[in-house]
Design an enzyme around this catalytic site. Sequence first.
Site, PDB file in Angstrom:
ATOM      1  N   HIS A   1       0.830  -1.205   0.000  1.00 27.15           N
ATOM      2  CA  HIS A   1       0.000   0.000   0.000  1.00 27.15           C
ATOM      3  C   HIS A   1       0.865   1.256   0.000  1.00 27.15           C
ATOM      4  O   HIS A   1       1.723   1.407   0.886  1.00 27.15           O
ATOM      5  CB  HIS A   1      -0.905  -0.020   1.241  1.00 27.15           C
ATOM      6  CG  HIS A   1      -1.868   1.116   1.320  1.00 27.15           C
ATOM      7  ND1 HIS A   1      -1.899   1.995   2.379  1.00 27.15           N
ATOM      8  CD2 HIS A   1      -2.845   1.519   0.461  1.00 27.15           C
ATOM      9  CE1 HIS A   1      -2.858   2.876   2.180  1.00 27.15           C
ATOM     10  NE2 HIS A   1      -3.445   2.619   1.029  1.00 27.15           N
TER      11      HIS A   1
ATOM     12  N   GLU B   1       0.316  -0.709  -4.817  1.00 30.02           N
ATOM     13  CA  GLU B   1      -0.652   0.355  -5.081  1.00 30.02           C
ATOM     14  C   GLU B   1       0.033   1.675  -4.775  1.00 30.02           C
ATOM     15  O   GLU B   1       0.849   1.748  -3.843  1.00 30.02           O
ATOM     16  CB  GLU B   1      -1.864   0.184  -4.147  1.00 30.02           C
ATOM     17  CG  GLU B   1      -2.952   1.242  -4.319  1.00 30.02           C
ATOM     18  CD  GLU B   1      -2.911   2.381  -3.307  1.00 30.02           C
ATOM     19  OE1 GLU B   1      -3.837   3.205  -3.315  1.00 30.02           O
ATOM     20  OE2 GLU B   1      -1.939   2.486  -2.510  1.00 30.02           O
TER      21      GLU B   1
ATOM     22  N   ASP C   1      -0.870   6.257  -5.121  1.00 32.86           N
ATOM     23  CA  ASP C   1      -1.852   7.291  -5.438  1.00 32.86           C
ATOM     24  C   ASP C   1      -1.232   8.300  -6.399  1.00 32.86           C
ATOM     25  O   ASP C   1      -0.069   8.652  -6.250  1.00 32.86           O
ATOM     26  CB  ASP C   1      -2.262   8.032  -4.160  1.00 32.86           C
ATOM     27  CG  ASP C   1      -2.638   7.071  -3.054  1.00 32.86           C
ATOM     28  OD1 ASP C   1      -3.653   6.377  -3.204  1.00 32.86           O
ATOM     29  OD2 ASP C   1      -1.899   6.989  -2.041  1.00 32.86           O
TER      30      ASP C   1
ATOM     31  N   HIS D   1      -0.716  11.311  -2.134  1.00 31.89           N
ATOM     32  CA  HIS D   1      -2.016  10.936  -1.592  1.00 31.89           C
ATOM     33  C   HIS D   1      -2.905  12.146  -1.327  1.00 31.89           C
ATOM     34  O   HIS D   1      -4.052  12.209  -1.752  1.00 31.89           O
ATOM     35  CB  HIS D   1      -1.826  10.136  -0.298  1.00 31.89           C
ATOM     36  CG  HIS D   1      -3.112   9.701   0.338  1.00 31.89           C
ATOM     37  ND1 HIS D   1      -3.827  10.512   1.191  1.00 31.89           N
ATOM     38  CD2 HIS D   1      -3.829   8.562   0.222  1.00 31.89           C
ATOM     39  CE1 HIS D   1      -4.918   9.867   1.585  1.00 31.89           C
ATOM     40  NE2 HIS D   1      -4.942   8.685   1.010  1.00 31.89           N
TER      41      HIS D   1
ATOM     42  N   GLU E   1      -3.910   4.336  -8.210  1.00 34.25           N
ATOM     43  CA  GLU E   1      -5.131   4.945  -7.665  1.00 34.25           C
ATOM     44  C   GLU E   1      -5.187   6.416  -8.057  1.00 34.25           C
ATOM     45  O   GLU E   1      -4.365   7.229  -7.618  1.00 34.25           O
ATOM     46  CB  GLU E   1      -5.220   4.813  -6.138  1.00 34.25           C
ATOM     47  CG  GLU E   1      -6.612   5.270  -5.715  1.00 34.25           C
ATOM     48  CD  GLU E   1      -6.779   5.562  -4.245  1.00 34.25           C
ATOM     49  OE1 GLU E   1      -6.104   4.960  -3.400  1.00 34.25           O
ATOM     50  OE2 GLU E   1      -7.621   6.446  -3.959  1.00 34.25           O
TER      51      GLU E   1
HETATM   52  O1  G3P Z   1      -6.523   1.914  -3.086  1.00 34.06           O
HETATM   53  C1  G3P Z   1      -6.869   1.527  -1.817  1.00 34.06           C
HETATM   54  C2  G3P Z   1      -6.514   2.587  -0.784  1.00 34.06           C
HETATM   55  O2  G3P Z   1      -5.257   3.116  -1.092  1.00 34.06           O
HETATM   56  C3  G3P Z   1      -7.533   3.672  -0.713  1.00 34.06           C
HETATM   57  O3  G3P Z   1      -7.333   4.535   0.352  1.00 34.06           O
HETATM   58  O4  G3P Z   1      -6.747   6.749   1.243  1.00 34.06           O
HETATM   59  O5  G3P Z   1      -5.077   4.928   1.283  1.00 34.06           O
HETATM   60  O6  G3P Z   1      -5.692   6.008  -0.859  1.00 34.06           O
HETATM   61  P1  G3P Z   1      -6.158   5.597   0.503  1.00 34.06           P
HETATM   62 MG    MG Z   2      -4.531   4.760  -2.229  1.00 34.73          MG
END
Ligand code: G3P
Ligand code: MG
Length: 240
Positions: free
Chosen positions: A8, A35, A37, A50, A110
Amino acid sequence: MPPRIIGHRGAALDAPENTLAGLREAARQGCRRVEFDVRLSADGRLVLMHDTTVDRTTTATGRVRELLLARLAAMDAGARFDAAFAGEPVPSLADAMGVANALDLWVDIELKCDPGDSAAAAAALVASLERVRPAVQLPLVSSFDHTVLAAVRTAAPGLPVAVIVPTLADDWRAAFGTLGAASLHVGERGLTEDRVKPLVDEGIEVAVYTVNNPGRARELFSWGVAGVFSDCPGAIAAAL
Ligand code: G3P
Ligand code: MG
Protein backbone atom coordinates in the site's frame (compact mmCIF):
# COMPACT_ATOMS: atom_id res chain seq x y z
CA MET A 1 4.87 -13.98 -1.38
CA PRO A 2 1.31 -14.71 -2.54
CA PRO A 3 0.38 -12.15 -5.23
CA ARG A 4 -2.76 -11.31 -3.26
CA ILE A 5 -0.78 -9.09 -0.86
CA ILE A 6 -0.51 -5.60 -2.37
CA GLY A 7 2.01 -3.09 -1.02
CA HIS A 8 0.00 0.00 0.00
CA ARG A 9 1.50 3.33 -1.18
CA GLY A 10 4.57 1.15 -1.84
CA ALA A 11 5.34 -0.18 1.62
CA ALA A 12 4.20 2.83 3.66
CA LEU A 13 5.22 1.52 7.08
CA ASP A 14 8.81 0.84 6.03
CA ALA A 15 9.59 3.55 3.43
CA PRO A 16 8.10 6.97 2.60
CA GLU A 17 4.71 6.53 0.94
CA ASN A 18 4.30 7.02 -2.79
CA THR A 19 8.03 7.22 -3.55
CA LEU A 20 10.38 5.19 -5.70
CA ALA A 21 12.10 4.07 -2.48
CA GLY A 22 8.71 2.71 -1.38
CA LEU A 23 8.37 0.66 -4.55
CA ARG A 24 11.88 -0.71 -4.10
CA GLU A 25 11.16 -1.54 -0.45
CA ALA A 26 7.98 -3.42 -1.41
CA ALA A 27 9.96 -5.45 -3.95
CA ARG A 28 12.73 -6.05 -1.39
CA GLN A 29 10.11 -7.51 0.96
CA GLY A 30 9.13 -9.98 -1.77
CA CYS A 31 6.00 -8.13 -2.78
CA ARG A 32 4.91 -8.57 -6.43
CA ARG A 33 2.04 -6.05 -6.37
CA VAL A 34 1.90 -2.41 -5.34
CA GLU A 35 -0.65 0.36 -5.08
CA PHE A 36 0.16 4.06 -5.21
CA ASP A 37 -1.85 7.29 -5.44
CA VAL A 38 -1.55 9.83 -8.25
CA ARG A 39 -2.74 13.41 -8.70
CA LEU A 40 -2.50 16.10 -11.38
CA SER A 41 0.16 18.80 -11.19
CA ALA A 42 -0.44 22.38 -12.37
CA ASP A 43 0.97 21.47 -15.77
CA GLY A 44 -1.27 18.44 -16.18
CA ARG A 45 1.16 15.68 -15.27
CA LEU A 46 0.42 12.88 -12.81
CA VAL A 47 2.62 12.61 -9.73
CA LEU A 48 2.59 10.22 -6.79
CA MET A 49 0.81 11.94 -3.90
CA HIS A 50 -2.02 10.94 -1.59
CA ASP A 51 -3.16 14.27 -0.16
CA THR A 52 -4.38 17.34 -2.02
CA THR A 53 -1.36 19.19 -0.59
CA VAL A 54 2.30 18.25 -0.22
CA ASP A 55 2.35 19.47 3.40
CA ARG A 56 2.17 16.14 5.26
CA THR A 57 4.63 14.08 3.24
CA THR A 58 7.23 16.58 1.98
CA THR A 59 9.27 19.37 3.53
CA ALA A 60 7.47 21.89 1.26
CA THR A 61 3.91 23.28 1.25
CA GLY A 62 1.20 23.88 -1.33
CA ARG A 63 -1.57 22.29 -3.34
CA VAL A 64 -0.36 19.66 -5.81
CA ARG A 65 -2.73 21.00 -8.49
CA GLU A 66 -1.07 24.44 -8.22
CA LEU A 67 2.53 23.19 -8.43
CA LEU A 68 4.49 22.47 -11.60
CA LEU A 69 5.96 19.01 -12.13
CA ALA A 70 9.50 20.43 -11.98
CA ARG A 71 8.79 21.98 -8.55
CA LEU A 72 7.26 18.76 -7.25
CA ALA A 73 10.17 16.68 -8.57
CA ALA A 74 12.60 18.87 -6.63
CA MET A 75 10.77 18.40 -3.30
CA ASP A 76 11.96 16.13 -0.52
CA ALA A 77 9.36 13.41 0.05
CA GLY A 78 11.62 11.29 2.23
CA ALA A 79 13.00 13.34 5.13
CA ARG A 80 9.72 13.64 7.06
CA PHE A 81 9.47 9.85 7.12
CA ASP A 82 13.11 9.28 8.13
CA ALA A 83 16.36 11.18 7.64
CA ALA A 84 17.73 8.09 5.90
CA PHE A 85 15.34 8.84 3.01
CA ALA A 86 16.18 12.57 2.73
CA GLY A 87 16.22 13.76 -0.87
CA GLU A 88 13.72 11.17 -2.12
CA PRO A 89 11.76 13.08 -4.79
CA VAL A 90 8.06 13.23 -5.57
CA PRO A 91 7.99 10.88 -8.58
CA SER A 92 5.99 11.29 -11.75
CA LEU A 93 3.74 8.42 -12.76
CA ALA A 94 6.04 7.72 -15.70
CA ASP A 95 9.05 7.46 -13.35
CA ALA A 96 7.15 5.13 -11.04
CA MET A 97 5.99 2.92 -13.91
CA GLY A 98 9.60 2.71 -15.14
CA VAL A 99 10.78 1.49 -11.74
CA ALA A 100 7.81 -0.86 -11.30
CA ASN A 101 8.44 -2.38 -14.72
CA ALA A 102 12.14 -2.81 -13.96
CA LEU A 103 11.24 -4.57 -10.69
CA ASP A 104 8.53 -6.59 -12.43
CA LEU A 105 5.86 -5.21 -10.09
CA TRP A 106 2.18 -5.27 -10.99
CA VAL A 107 0.70 -1.84 -10.31
CA ASP A 108 -2.62 -0.50 -9.08
CA ILE A 109 -2.67 3.21 -9.97
CA GLU A 110 -5.13 4.94 -7.67
CA LEU A 111 -6.31 8.09 -9.42
CA LYS A 112 -7.27 10.93 -7.07
CA CYS A 113 -8.97 13.74 -8.88
CA ASP A 114 -10.49 17.17 -8.18
CA PRO A 115 -14.02 17.72 -9.52
CA GLY A 116 -13.87 18.85 -13.14
CA ASP A 117 -10.44 17.32 -13.77
CA SER A 118 -11.57 13.89 -14.96
CA ALA A 119 -10.80 14.28 -18.67
CA ALA A 120 -7.42 15.93 -17.95
CA ALA A 121 -6.50 13.18 -15.48
CA ALA A 122 -7.47 10.42 -17.93
CA ALA A 123 -5.48 12.08 -20.72
CA ALA A 124 -2.44 12.48 -18.45
CA LEU A 125 -2.69 8.84 -17.44
CA VAL A 126 -2.67 7.66 -21.05
CA ALA A 127 0.25 9.99 -21.88
CA SER A 128 2.28 8.69 -18.92
CA LEU A 129 1.66 5.07 -19.78
CA GLU A 130 2.75 5.74 -23.38
CA ARG A 131 6.04 7.13 -22.06
CA VAL A 132 7.14 3.87 -20.42
CA ARG A 133 7.78 0.53 -22.06
CA PRO A 134 4.77 -1.77 -21.87
CA ALA A 135 4.62 -3.84 -18.71
CA VAL A 136 4.08 -7.57 -18.96
CA GLN A 137 0.75 -7.04 -17.24
CA LEU A 138 -1.38 -3.94 -17.77
CA PRO A 139 -1.72 -1.75 -14.69
CA LEU A 140 -5.05 -1.54 -12.92
CA VAL A 141 -6.57 1.94 -12.55
CA SER A 142 -8.65 2.40 -9.41
CA SER A 143 -10.52 5.33 -7.92
CA PHE A 144 -13.15 6.41 -5.41
CA ASP A 145 -14.29 8.76 -8.18
CA HIS A 146 -16.58 7.00 -10.67
CA THR A 147 -16.49 9.97 -13.04
CA VAL A 148 -12.74 9.76 -13.56
CA LEU A 149 -12.98 5.98 -14.04
CA ALA A 150 -15.52 6.58 -16.81
CA ALA A 151 -13.11 9.06 -18.41
CA VAL A 152 -10.31 6.45 -18.24
CA ARG A 153 -12.61 3.89 -19.87
CA THR A 154 -13.20 6.33 -22.75
CA ALA A 155 -9.55 7.35 -23.13
CA ALA A 156 -8.11 3.85 -22.76
CA PRO A 157 -10.82 1.18 -23.19
CA GLY A 158 -8.27 -1.63 -22.78
CA LEU A 159 -7.18 -0.65 -19.27
CA PRO A 160 -8.82 -2.55 -16.41
CA VAL A 161 -10.45 -0.36 -13.77
CA ALA A 162 -11.48 -0.94 -10.15
CA VAL A 163 -14.09 0.80 -8.01
CA ILE A 164 -13.03 1.83 -4.47
CA VAL A 165 -15.55 2.37 -1.68
CA PRO A 166 -14.98 3.09 2.01
CA THR A 167 -17.72 0.60 3.00
CA LEU A 168 -20.00 -1.93 1.32
CA ALA A 169 -22.96 0.19 2.41
CA ASP A 170 -21.86 2.79 -0.14
CA ASP A 171 -23.46 3.01 -3.55
CA TRP A 172 -21.15 1.07 -5.90
CA ARG A 173 -23.29 -1.48 -7.79
CA ALA A 174 -24.40 0.67 -10.70
CA ALA A 175 -20.95 2.15 -11.35
CA PHE A 176 -19.31 -1.27 -10.98
CA GLY A 177 -21.58 -2.71 -13.66
CA THR A 178 -21.47 0.25 -16.05
CA LEU A 179 -17.69 0.47 -15.88
CA GLY A 180 -17.21 -3.29 -16.23
CA ALA A 181 -14.89 -3.05 -13.24
CA ALA A 182 -12.34 -5.81 -12.69
CA SER A 183 -12.50 -5.58 -8.90
CA LEU A 184 -14.08 -3.87 -5.92
CA HIS A 185 -11.74 -2.34 -3.33
CA VAL A 186 -13.29 -1.76 0.08
CA GLY A 187 -12.18 -0.35 3.43
CA GLU A 188 -11.32 -2.89 6.12
CA ARG A 189 -13.19 -1.29 9.02
CA GLY A 190 -16.41 -3.00 9.98
CA LEU A 191 -16.20 -5.54 7.18
CA THR A 192 -18.03 -8.73 8.10
CA GLU A 193 -18.22 -12.19 6.60
CA ASP A 194 -21.96 -11.98 5.96
CA ARG A 195 -21.42 -8.92 3.74
CA VAL A 196 -18.29 -10.14 1.95
CA LYS A 197 -19.04 -13.81 1.27
CA PRO A 198 -22.12 -13.22 -0.93
CA LEU A 199 -20.05 -10.92 -3.16
CA VAL A 200 -17.28 -13.51 -3.43
CA ASP A 201 -19.88 -16.18 -4.22
CA GLU A 202 -21.26 -13.86 -6.91
CA GLY A 203 -17.83 -13.92 -8.53
CA ILE A 204 -16.85 -10.35 -7.60
CA GLU A 205 -13.14 -9.90 -6.96
CA VAL A 206 -12.92 -8.08 -3.62
CA ALA A 207 -9.70 -6.49 -2.30
CA VAL A 208 -9.52 -4.86 1.13
CA TYR A 209 -7.54 -1.83 2.40
CA THR A 210 -5.59 -1.25 4.64
CA VAL A 211 -4.69 -4.43 6.47
CA ASN A 212 -1.60 -4.33 8.69
CA ASN A 213 -2.74 -7.00 11.16
CA PRO A 214 -1.88 -10.57 10.07
CA GLY A 215 -4.83 -12.04 12.00
CA ARG A 216 -7.25 -9.79 10.14
CA ALA A 217 -5.58 -10.66 6.81
CA ARG A 218 -5.99 -14.37 7.59
CA GLU A 219 -9.67 -13.85 8.42
CA LEU A 220 -10.32 -11.87 5.23
CA PHE A 221 -8.63 -14.50 3.09
CA SER A 222 -10.73 -17.21 4.76
CA TRP A 223 -13.82 -15.35 3.46
CA GLY A 224 -12.40 -15.52 -0.07
CA VAL A 225 -11.17 -11.96 -0.61
CA ALA A 226 -8.84 -11.75 -3.59
CA GLY A 227 -6.30 -9.38 -2.05
CA VAL A 228 -5.36 -7.13 0.82
CA PHE A 229 -3.53 -3.80 0.64
CA SER A 230 -0.91 -3.56 3.37
CA ASP A 231 1.62 -0.96 4.52
CA CYS A 232 3.83 -3.88 5.65
CA PRO A 233 3.40 -6.55 2.96
CA GLY A 234 6.48 -8.52 4.00
CA ALA A 235 5.37 -8.82 7.62
CA ILE A 236 1.87 -9.94 6.56
CA ALA A 237 3.31 -12.55 4.21
CA ALA A 238 5.70 -13.84 6.86
CA ALA A 239 2.89 -14.18 9.42
CA LEU A 240 0.57 -15.95 7.01
O1 G3P B 1 -6.52 1.91 -3.09
C1 G3P B 1 -6.87 1.53 -1.82
C2 G3P B 1 -6.51 2.59 -0.78
O2 G3P B 1 -5.26 3.12 -1.09
C3 G3P B 1 -7.53 3.67 -0.71
O3 G3P B 1 -7.33 4.53 0.35
O4 G3P B 1 -6.75 6.75 1.24
O5 G3P B 1 -5.08 4.93 1.28
O6 G3P B 1 -5.69 6.01 -0.86
P1 G3P B 1 -6.16 5.60 0.50
MG1 MG C 1 -4.53 4.76 -2.23
